[in-house]
Design a protein around this motif. Sequence first.
Motif, PDB file in Angstrom:
ATOM      1  N   LYS A  17      48.543  55.169  38.918  1.00 46.05           N
ATOM      2  CA  LYS A  17      50.441  55.971  39.275  1.00 46.05           C
ATOM      3  C   LYS A  17      50.190  54.737  40.835  1.00 46.05           C
ATOM      4  CE  LYS A  17      51.865  58.344  35.625  1.00 46.05           C
ATOM      5  NZ  LYS A  17      51.506  58.824  34.859  1.00 46.05           N
ATOM      6  N   SER A  18      49.177  54.878  41.180  1.00 42.85           N
ATOM      7  CA  SER A  18      48.923  55.395  42.685  1.00 42.85           C
ATOM      8  C   SER A  18      48.861  54.378  43.181  1.00 42.85           C
ATOM      9  CB  SER A  18      47.739  56.554  42.850  1.00 42.85           C
ATOM     10  OG  SER A  18      48.207  57.602  42.773  1.00 42.85           O
ATOM     11  N   GLY A  19      49.049  52.703  42.698  1.00 37.86           N
ATOM     12  CA  GLY A  19      48.666  51.486  43.309  1.00 37.86           C
ATOM     13  C   GLY A  19      47.731  50.782  42.759  1.00 37.86           C
ATOM     14  N   GLY A  20      47.168  51.687  41.462  1.00 39.81           N
ATOM     15  CA  GLY A  20      45.670  50.615  41.559  1.00 39.81           C
ATOM     16  C   GLY A  20      45.991  50.384  39.945  1.00 39.81           C
ATOM     17  N   LYS A  21      47.381  49.362  39.649  1.00 39.65           N
ATOM     18  CA  LYS A  21      48.192  48.520  38.333  1.00 39.65           C
ATOM     19  C   LYS A  21      47.218  47.565  37.611  1.00 39.65           C
ATOM     20  CE  LYS A  21      51.989  45.814  40.155  1.00 39.65           C
ATOM     21  NZ  LYS A  21      50.914  46.151  41.855  1.00 39.65           N
ATOM     22  N   THR A  22      46.353  46.885  38.965  1.00 39.87           N
ATOM     23  CA  THR A  22      45.146  45.871  37.974  1.00 39.87           C
ATOM     24  C   THR A  22      44.006  46.701  38.039  1.00 39.87           C
ATOM     25  OG1 THR A  22      44.466  45.369  40.014  1.00 39.87           O
ATOM     26  CG2 THR A  22      46.128  44.539  39.279  1.00 39.87           C
ATOM     27  N   LEU A  23      43.679  48.002  37.632  1.00 38.98           N
ATOM     28  CA  LEU A  23      42.600  47.888  37.262  1.00 38.98           C
ATOM     29  C   LEU A  23      42.002  47.935  35.762  1.00 38.98           C
ATOM     30  CD1 LEU A  23      40.040  50.925  38.261  1.00 38.98           C
ATOM     31  CD2 LEU A  23      41.807  52.070  37.242  1.00 38.98           C
ATOM     32  N   ASN A  24      42.890  48.336  35.304  1.00 38.42           N
ATOM     33  CA  ASN A  24      42.075  47.922  33.754  1.00 38.42           C
ATOM     34  C   ASN A  24      41.871  46.189  33.111  1.00 38.42           C
ATOM     35  OD1 ASN A  24      41.529  50.729  32.446  1.00 38.42           O
ATOM     36  ND2 ASN A  24      43.954  51.070  32.390  1.00 38.42           N
ATOM     37  N   LEU A  25      42.086  45.417  33.817  1.00 35.72           N
ATOM     38  CA  LEU A  25      41.693  43.920  33.807  1.00 35.72           C
ATOM     39  C   LEU A  25      40.371  43.592  33.873  1.00 35.72           C
ATOM     40  CD1 LEU A  25      45.172  42.222  36.462  1.00 35.72           C
ATOM     41  CD2 LEU A  25      45.018  42.977  33.675  1.00 35.72           C
ATOM     42  N   CYS A  26      40.218  44.427  35.055  1.00 32.30           N
ATOM     43  CA  CYS A  26      38.521  44.152  35.097  1.00 32.30           C
ATOM     44  C   CYS A  26      37.876  43.948  33.698  1.00 32.30           C
ATOM     45  CB  CYS A  26      37.686  45.361  35.778  1.00 32.30           C
ATOM     46  SG  CYS A  26      35.796  45.495  36.109  1.00 32.30           S
ATOM     47  N   TYR A  27      36.999  42.651  33.855  1.00 27.56           N
ATOM     48  CA  TYR A  27      36.006  43.090  31.871  1.00 27.56           C
ATOM     49  C   TYR A  27      34.552  42.994  32.526  1.00 27.56           C
ATOM     50  CZ  TYR A  27      36.723  37.842  33.081  1.00 27.56           C
ATOM     51  OH  TYR A  27      36.530  36.608  34.072  1.00 27.56           O
ATOM     52  N   GLN A  28      34.532  43.759  34.541  1.00 34.26           N
ATOM     53  CA  GLN A  28      33.020  44.142  34.362  1.00 34.26           C
ATOM     54  C   GLN A  28      31.795  42.444  34.027  1.00 34.26           C
ATOM     55  OE1 GLN A  28      31.144  46.975  35.073  1.00 34.26           O
ATOM     56  NE2 GLN A  28      33.477  47.379  35.321  1.00 34.26           N
ATOM     57  N   CYS A  29      32.582  41.450  34.619  1.00 33.02           N
ATOM     58  CA  CYS A  29      31.674  40.872  35.635  1.00 33.02           C
ATOM     59  C   CYS A  29      31.373  40.515  36.168  1.00 33.02           C
ATOM     60  CB  CYS A  29      32.484  39.583  35.511  1.00 33.02           C
ATOM     61  SG  CYS A  29      33.348  39.236  37.104  1.00 33.02           S
ATOM     62  N   GLY A  30      31.249  41.437  36.990  1.00 32.81           N
ATOM     63  CA  GLY A  30      30.282  41.464  38.797  1.00 32.81           C
ATOM     64  C   GLY A  30      30.285  40.822  39.177  1.00 32.81           C
ATOM     65  N   THR A  31      31.194  39.705  39.396  1.00 32.43           N
ATOM     66  CA  THR A  31      31.368  38.935  40.798  1.00 32.43           C
ATOM     67  C   THR A  31      31.676  39.994  42.286  1.00 32.43           C
ATOM     68  OG1 THR A  31      32.364  37.654  38.769  1.00 32.43           O
ATOM     69  CG2 THR A  31      32.477  37.228  41.683  1.00 32.43           C
ATOM     70  N   CYS A  32      32.151  40.598  41.533  1.00 35.73           N
ATOM     71  CA  CYS A  32      32.434  41.707  43.205  1.00 35.73           C
ATOM     72  C   CYS A  32      30.908  42.017  43.679  1.00 35.73           C
ATOM     73  CB  CYS A  32      33.155  42.898  42.553  1.00 35.73           C
ATOM     74  SG  CYS A  32      33.063  44.154  40.948  1.00 35.73           S
ATOM     75  N   THR A  33      30.087  43.359  42.715  1.00 30.62           N
ATOM     76  CA  THR A  33      29.233  43.465  42.807  1.00 30.62           C
ATOM     77  C   THR A  33      28.275  42.299  43.783  1.00 30.62           C
ATOM     78  OG1 THR A  33      28.692  44.983  41.392  1.00 30.62           O
ATOM     79  CG2 THR A  33      26.718  44.368  42.104  1.00 30.62           C
ATOM     80  N   ALA A  34      27.686  41.093  42.864  1.00 31.14           N
ATOM     81  CA  ALA A  34      27.089  40.099  43.950  1.00 31.14           C
ATOM     82  C   ALA A  34      27.941  38.946  45.425  1.00 31.14           C
ATOM     83  CB  ALA A  34      27.119  39.179  42.985  1.00 31.14           C
ATOM     84  N   SER A  35      29.335  39.193  45.211  1.00 27.82           N
ATOM     85  CA  SER A  35      29.762  39.056  46.560  1.00 27.82           C
ATOM     86  C   SER A  35      29.182  40.476  47.633  1.00 27.82           C
ATOM     87  CB  SER A  35      30.956  39.008  47.160  1.00 27.82           C
ATOM     88  OG  SER A  35      31.053  37.839  45.336  1.00 27.82           O
ATOM     89  N   CYS A  36      29.343  41.062  47.606  1.00 29.56           N
ATOM     90  CA  CYS A  36      29.485  42.257  48.345  1.00 29.56           C
ATOM     91  C   CYS A  36      28.330  42.733  49.621  1.00 29.56           C
ATOM     92  CB  CYS A  36      29.461  43.469  47.004  1.00 29.56           C
ATOM     93  SG  CYS A  36      29.512  45.081  48.304  1.00 29.56           S
ATOM     94  N   PRO A  37      28.870  42.332  50.612  1.00 27.28           N
ATOM     95  CA  PRO A  37      27.488  43.056  51.916  1.00 27.28           C
ATOM     96  C   PRO A  37      27.281  43.489  52.363  1.00 27.28           C
ATOM     97  CG  PRO A  37      30.169  42.486  52.732  1.00 27.28           C
ATOM     98  CD  PRO A  37      30.661  41.931  51.222  1.00 27.28           C
ATOM     99  N   SER A  38      27.787  44.811  51.291  1.00 22.51           N
ATOM    100  CA  SER A  38      26.796  46.264  52.031  1.00 22.51           C
ATOM    101  C   SER A  38      26.653  46.737  50.507  1.00 22.51           C
ATOM    102  CB  SER A  38      28.185  47.348  51.331  1.00 22.51           C
ATOM    103  OG  SER A  38      27.812  48.857  51.960  1.00 22.51           O
ATOM    104  N   GLY A  39      26.636  45.495  49.134  1.00 18.24           N
ATOM    105  CA  GLY A  39      25.613  46.096  48.148  1.00 18.24           C
ATOM    106  C   GLY A  39      24.425  45.217  48.122  1.00 18.24           C
ATOM    107  N   ARG A  40      24.092  44.475  49.233  1.00 15.11           N
ATOM    108  CA  ARG A  40      22.810  44.261  50.392  1.00 15.11           C
ATOM    109  C   ARG A  40      21.957  45.326  50.548  1.00 15.11           C
ATOM    110  NH1 ARG A  40      24.265  38.592  53.610  1.00 15.11           N
ATOM    111  NH2 ARG A  40      25.231  37.304  51.344  1.00 15.11           N
TER     112      ARG A  40
END
Lengths: 169, 284
Positions: A17-40
């Motif tokens: 409701k606060s603006g995260g309407k795409t939250l449940n579209l995530c299917y946990q593929c992990g592309t985000c983690t693999a792309s994250c410069p901070s995660g390195r």
Amino acid sequence: MATVKEPNPQFTDLIIKSGGKTLNLCYQCGTCTASCPSGRQTAFRTRKLIRKAQLGLKEDILPFDDLWMCTTCYTCVERCPRQVDITDIIMILRNFAVKEGYMADTHKKTASSMMNTGHTIPLTDDYKGMRKKLGLSEQPPTVLGDAKALEDWKKIMKITGFDKIIGGK
Amino acid sequence: MTDKYALFLGCIAPLRYPGIEKATREVFKALDVDLVDLEGAGCCPAPGVIRSFDQTTWLALAARNLALAEKKGLDIITICNGCFGSLFDAAHILHEDPAKVKEVNKILKEVGLEYNGGKIKVRHFADVLHKDIGIEKIKSKVVNPLQYKVAVHYGCHFAKPSKIKQLDDPERPSILDELVEAVGPKSVNYRDKMMCCGAGGGLRTRANDIAMKMTEEKLANVKKAGAQFIIDVCPFCHLQYDRTQKDVPGYDIPVIHMAQLYGLAFGLPKEHMGLEAHVVPVKL
């Protein structure tokens, strides 16, 4: 025995409701983690954070440093195959963390400076001198040095309750 | 083409690297573009910190900045990716959501302002240079082609999120490389060119040790590519690269904002570029 955490759908709904309407579209593929410069450099794992958000695991999210390791670079957003607004969701979660009183002292300092002077950083004499030498006005033509503008600036934050928000609970 | 813009200064440029402000004013003058002060504007407010703290406050203050420009009837020109990101996003959110416009106008009314939206645009100065002024006109102003090998740093909020910015390819952009090469230097390719400098999202303020590790990663790649300068379009990335080199041994790569590069290439007085504010000395 493994501990099973209870999902909290109310918190999930609040994020959506606060603006995260795409939250449940995530299917946990992990592309985000693999792309994250901070995660390195850190233990921050974007995919995990989003999963926790989907389950509404508020207590597993809000008190922790991980939430603040994102530099808002949007690389994960660009690469997400489900077009989840990951960065926006992280900022929404940070808003909740701040409301619960989880805010770094250094961030409080930045917020107070912005509130009281109109800028996130102070103008010191050294830089005033440098501006003058360059033929610029000593104070930039902004909220700084403009009493009426600064009054309006602060008034807006009085209405939104920003001083109380950054003061913690 | 608009030849008049409201100059949005932000925080870091006027308060830490005033040469960037001065260079911007002089470069656009040389290109026959009128930059008008946006008197009374404040922080954009910063997307990584203020927006992360309270979106309502962030949107209201951004809307105030937008309303000041709307009152002047002028598009905003920014010299910082952070300001660009914040103001562009805020204008986009308000464009998409009439309820939010109502909400911010209720607040702005208390300070005698109103934001209608749709009248003015938020522009990044590099986009104005590329799209509106054009490479040919820029080339015609060059008197001092700076034939160095440079590493272009795009920063995060210039082209991303591309879904709303629609300026350039977010992963393989070319606008800034073309703008840099138009005034002389050769833009070298380097590993992780599109990676963040490390400063954003409040990381520099909260955990500078981690931000610096990211910066060091970028610096190592820039050095390996043999670049003599880093060229940026954001005073915050600029500050991060410049100041980190003070604390990380082994680097002395000068950092130049594109407005300063243009000023030097156009033959404007070097002392007007404010290079003495830089931690890493800029030797040309």
